[in-house]
Design a protein around this motif. Sequence first.
Motif, mmCIF file in Angstrom:
data_model
loop_
_atom_site.group_PDB
_atom_site.id
_atom_site.type_symbol
_atom_site.label_atom_id
_atom_site.label_comp_id
_atom_site.label_asym_id
_atom_site.label_seq_id
_atom_site.Cartn_x
_atom_site.Cartn_y
_atom_site.Cartn_z
ATOM 1 N N ASP A 120 -46.241 72.555 41.313
ATOM 2 C CA ASP A 120 -47.425 72.745 42.139
ATOM 3 C C ASP A 120 -47.006 72.653 43.602
ATOM 4 O O ASP A 120 -46.736 71.560 44.104
ATOM 5 N N TRP A 121 -46.945 73.798 44.243
ATOM 6 C CA TRP A 121 -46.484 73.852 45.635
ATOM 7 C C TRP A 121 -47.624 73.628 46.629
ATOM 8 O O TRP A 121 -47.434 73.751 47.826
ATOM 9 N N ALA A 122 -48.822 73.320 46.151
ATOM 10 C CA ALA A 122 -49.984 73.224 47.021
ATOM 11 C C ALA A 122 -49.841 72.148 48.101
ATOM 12 O O ALA A 122 -50.486 72.226 49.129
ATOM 13 N N SER A 123 -49.012 71.154 47.882
ATOM 14 C CA SER A 123 -48.878 70.098 48.882
ATOM 15 C C SER A 123 -48.004 70.522 50.063
ATOM 16 O O SER A 123 -47.998 69.869 51.104
ATOM 17 N N PHE A 124 -47.280 71.622 49.917
ATOM 18 C CA PHE A 124 -46.465 72.132 51.017
ATOM 19 C C PHE A 124 -47.304 73.094 51.849
ATOM 20 O O PHE A 124 -48.170 73.790 51.336
ATOM 21 N N THR A 126 -46.610 75.968 53.160
ATOM 22 C CA THR A 126 -46.547 77.361 52.723
ATOM 23 C C THR A 126 -47.265 77.543 51.396
ATOM 24 O O THR A 126 -47.827 78.602 51.131
ATOM 25 N N GLY A 127 -47.263 76.512 50.547
ATOM 26 C CA GLY A 127 -47.985 76.589 49.277
ATOM 27 C C GLY A 127 -49.482 76.687 49.501
ATOM 28 O O GLY A 127 -50.162 77.517 48.894
ATOM 29 N N ARG A 128 -50.000 75.839 50.382
ATOM 30 C CA ARG A 128 -51.431 75.882 50.695
ATOM 31 C C ARG A 128 -51.800 77.202 51.349
ATOM 32 O O ARG A 128 -52.811 77.811 51.006
ATOM 33 N N SER A 130 -50.305 80.096 51.088
ATOM 34 C CA SER A 130 -50.226 81.167 50.095
ATOM 35 C C SER A 130 -51.454 81.163 49.189
ATOM 36 O O SER A 130 -52.054 82.209 48.922
ATOM 37 N N ARG A 131 -51.841 79.978 48.714
ATOM 38 C CA ARG A 131 -53.030 79.855 47.868
ATOM 39 C C ARG A 131 -54.270 80.329 48.616
ATOM 40 O O ARG A 131 -55.076 81.101 48.087
#
Length: 145
Positions: A120-124, A126-128, A130-131
């Motif tokens: 789950d990259w959401a904490s980074f 770029t992850g947030r 991108s989402r």
Amino acid sequence: MRERAGRARFAITLHGGERPSEVQWYFREQSTLPVAIQRWELPPGGSEGMHAHPPGAEALEEVYVLLEGAAVMTVDGERFDLGPGDAVLAPPGTQHDLVNPGPAPASVLVVWGPPGTAMDWASFRTGRASRDAAERDAAAQGTGE
């Protein structure tokens, strides 16, 4: 650690494809990621060859990103015409092939490895980002995806 373009480059005909492709496998011995990161150069008229990586112990998932040139990717009978920056996912078990129909070489970044649970990259940041961009694009298209 840096890897120079062209280091340990080799020619190979993949999966019965047309014409050998030039391949460079980045950080083959240094990286501990569970994926291969390769740059393929398909000559005009070259192809990977239609094939599948069956589910099970030797299953592979592949991501193809066209860097330069033109390519056509077929996945389970669906055709994708690719321009630079376009990407296609070939999940395990799908029949797929990559073809260079153009007059110039096609350069492709290919990342492949065994399927698994994605982090789950959401904490980074770029992850947030991108989402959020995917949600914005889906809302604009009215798909809700």
